[in-house]
Structures are given as C-alpha cells and as structure tokens.
Design a protein around this motif. Structure first.
Motif, short mmCIF file in Angstrom:
data_model
loop_
_atom_site.label_atom_id
_atom_site.label_comp_id
_atom_site.label_asym_id
_atom_site.label_seq_id
_atom_site.Cartn_x
_atom_site.Cartn_y
_atom_site.Cartn_z
N PRO A 142 27.48 44.76 59.04
CA PRO A 142 27.82 46.15 59.88
C PRO A 142 27.28 45.90 61.46
CG PRO A 142 26.74 46.65 58.02
CD PRO A 142 27.13 45.27 57.90
N GLU A 143 26.52 44.79 61.56
CA GLU A 143 26.08 44.56 62.89
C GLU A 143 27.45 43.83 63.71
OE1 GLU A 143 21.30 44.27 62.67
OE2 GLU A 143 22.40 42.25 62.23
N TYR A 145 30.27 43.85 63.23
CA TYR A 145 31.44 44.92 63.49
C TYR A 145 31.08 45.66 64.55
CZ TYR A 145 35.10 48.37 63.20
OH TYR A 145 36.30 48.99 63.27
N GLU A 146 29.99 46.50 64.50
CA GLU A 146 29.19 47.14 65.59
C GLU A 146 29.12 46.63 67.01
OE1 GLU A 146 29.14 50.54 65.65
OE2 GLU A 146 29.92 50.38 63.68
N GLN A 147 28.63 45.28 67.06
CA GLN A 147 28.59 44.53 68.22
C GLN A 147 29.73 44.16 68.57
OE1 GLN A 147 25.71 41.46 67.29
NE2 GLN A 147 23.90 42.88 66.48
N GLU A 150 35.01 46.42 72.47
CA GLU A 150 36.19 47.24 72.17
C GLU A 150 37.46 46.87 73.49
OE1 GLU A 150 35.36 51.23 71.89
OE2 GLU A 150 34.86 51.20 69.95
N LYS A 244 38.55 45.78 68.84
CA LYS A 244 37.19 45.80 68.28
C LYS A 244 37.30 44.79 66.98
CE LYS A 244 33.38 48.39 66.65
NZ LYS A 244 32.23 48.09 68.00
#
Length: 272
Positions: A142-143, A145-147, A150, A244
């Motif tokens: 998850p990190e 992906y979130e980091q 975009e 992203k």
C-alpha cells in the motif's frame, strides 16, 4: 510487504569462480530457508512456478564509482578469504518473510554457511534504505502504491545484471515497454493484493537508451542479457491514476527485478 535485504558476508576460505554461479547462490538461499523451515525449503526447491524471491550475484565490497550502476555478475579469480562481500535477497511475499524471521533474529555471526567449498559468515543484514547501499529497502505494497507519483512522466531504469525476457520458446534481450512492464505487472498482481488491471503500457516510450549485451556462461549454460540504462517517458493524454500505476511498477522494480532467472542473480533492475 516486499523486502530488499543485503547480507554482509565474510568468507573464511577462498571462494572459487566455479562456485560463484547463480545455481550456487540459489542453493545457498535454500539452505538458509531449510535451516529454519525444512518443508518450505523443499517446497521452494521443487516449485517451478514464479518464486517469491530474487537473488543477486555475490558482490565484493568496494567504494562505488560515480555513475556506475552495474553489479559484478562473473568472477574470473577466486575471492580471497577475509574479503568483505555482500549479497542481496529480496522477498516479495509477507508469508515468506515471516517464516524466515527466526533466521534474521537468531543470526549467529560465528555459524559458517557453505558456498561450494568455502565457509561464509553472515556478519550483518541491512533491511532499510541506506545512503551507501541502494539495494537495501523495505516498503509495504500500500505504501509503494500511495507514494507513487501521479505526475512524474519520466522513468529511468538501470539494468544492473544481465537481463533477458522469454518470448514464446526463445529469449529476447530488447527491453521493450511490454517486456519490462508486463514482467513487473505480473509479479505485482501476484504478490501485492492490489490488482492493477488497466495499465496504459501503450503510453510508455523509450526516450534514451544506453545498453549493451553481455554473456554469462558456466559449465551448464550460456545466458545473454542486457546491461545499462533506459529512460522511458509517458506520453500523450494519460489519466493521473494511470501515471500513478506505472510509477508504482517502476518503484517495485527494486524488489521484483524483471525478466528471466531473477532467482539466480539476473534481471536486477532499479529506478534511478
């Protein structure tokens, strides 16, 4: 959670070149696994499926040269006893890391491990980002992906050990967008638990290429792969979410590698 672990090693006797091959590193890793979980070691030995780990060739600890990103993947001379070395192991699956936790926690720096006829001591393990060791890191999926950005449309990848891709019955060394990003995508979808389904691979174009091929040969086989750098650009009208996703895959390359024989030291790739 993918882990990129760097094991610092000290050989107690010379390591001869015939034991510095991918299959010997693979055997050493399975020995480490079997020391804490014999059933898991046997499973990994017998499994022909895409495996949840990658390995590097053994590296002699030297001061890195500026702008040199390739790693040593063949040795013509023995590594003398007492030479500090390092070896990267990446784990893509949380369950694999947790099963090996006793190994990392109960590491005995005076317990010898064997690489061919040589005895090795594991003196320490680096598992977090280091300014002097770019191959050590850890991050949850998850990190990752979130980091991922975009907006960043530039992806610079360095191929640090020989890299080749399977196409049908044969290998290709050309790092096309399909070969590189589909390789990353399949491993991401298998291990991350965050499925990416609509990757805009058709928007990725190489804008700078500085690569060459090299041959890795041992007594059993010959492997031809590419080394060097490729800069990819994301072009055209692309949704931020798609940018992203591509960036997440590029960041994942450090852990997953790309192409063939990543469990034997090939296909080591990271983003610069």
């Amino acid at each position: 959670m993918p882990h990129s672990l760097v094991l610092n090693l000290l050989p107690q006797s010379p390591i001869y070149p015939q034991f510095l091959t991918g299959r010997h590193f693979h055997a050493l890793f399975l020995t480490l696994v079997s020391s804490v979980d014999p059933a898991l070691g046997e499973y990994l030995h017998n499994s022909s499926a895409d495996k949840a780990f990658t390995l590097s060739p053994l590296q002699i600890q030297r001061r890195p040269k500026p702008h040199q990103h390739s790693l040593q993947f063949s040795h013509q001379q023995p590594i003398p006893a007492g030479t500090p070395c390092w070896w990267r192991v990446s784990l893509l699956d949380d369950s694999l890391f947790s099963k090996l936790t006793p190994l990392w926690l109960n590491l005995n720096p005076e317990h010898p491990w064997h690489l061919g006829s040589a005895n090795l001591y594991i003196t320490s393990i680096q598992g977090t980002a280091q300014s002097t060791q770019p191959w050590a890191n850890v991050c949850t999926y998850p990190e990752l992906y979130e980091q991922a950005s975009e907006s960043d449309r530039t992806i610079n990848l360095t191929f640090s050990t020989p890299t080749a891709f399977r196409q049908g019955q044969y290998d290709t060394t050309l790092p096309t967008r399909e070969c590189v990003f589909n390789s990353l995508l399949s491993r991401w979808n298998k291990y991350s638990g965050i499925e990416l389904s609509q990757i805009a691979i058709e928007t990725i174009f190489p804008s700078f290429v500085n690569i060459h091929t090299d041959i890795l040969a041992d007594s059993r086989s010959k492997f031809i792969g590419i080394l060097g750098e490729v800069n990819y650009r994301i072009l055209g009208e692309v949704e931020p979410m798609q940018i992203k996703q591509i960036n997440a895959l590029a960041d994942f390359a450090l852990y997953a590698g790309v192409g063939r024989k990543t469990t034997m030291g090939m296909g080591m790739v990271r983003r610069l």
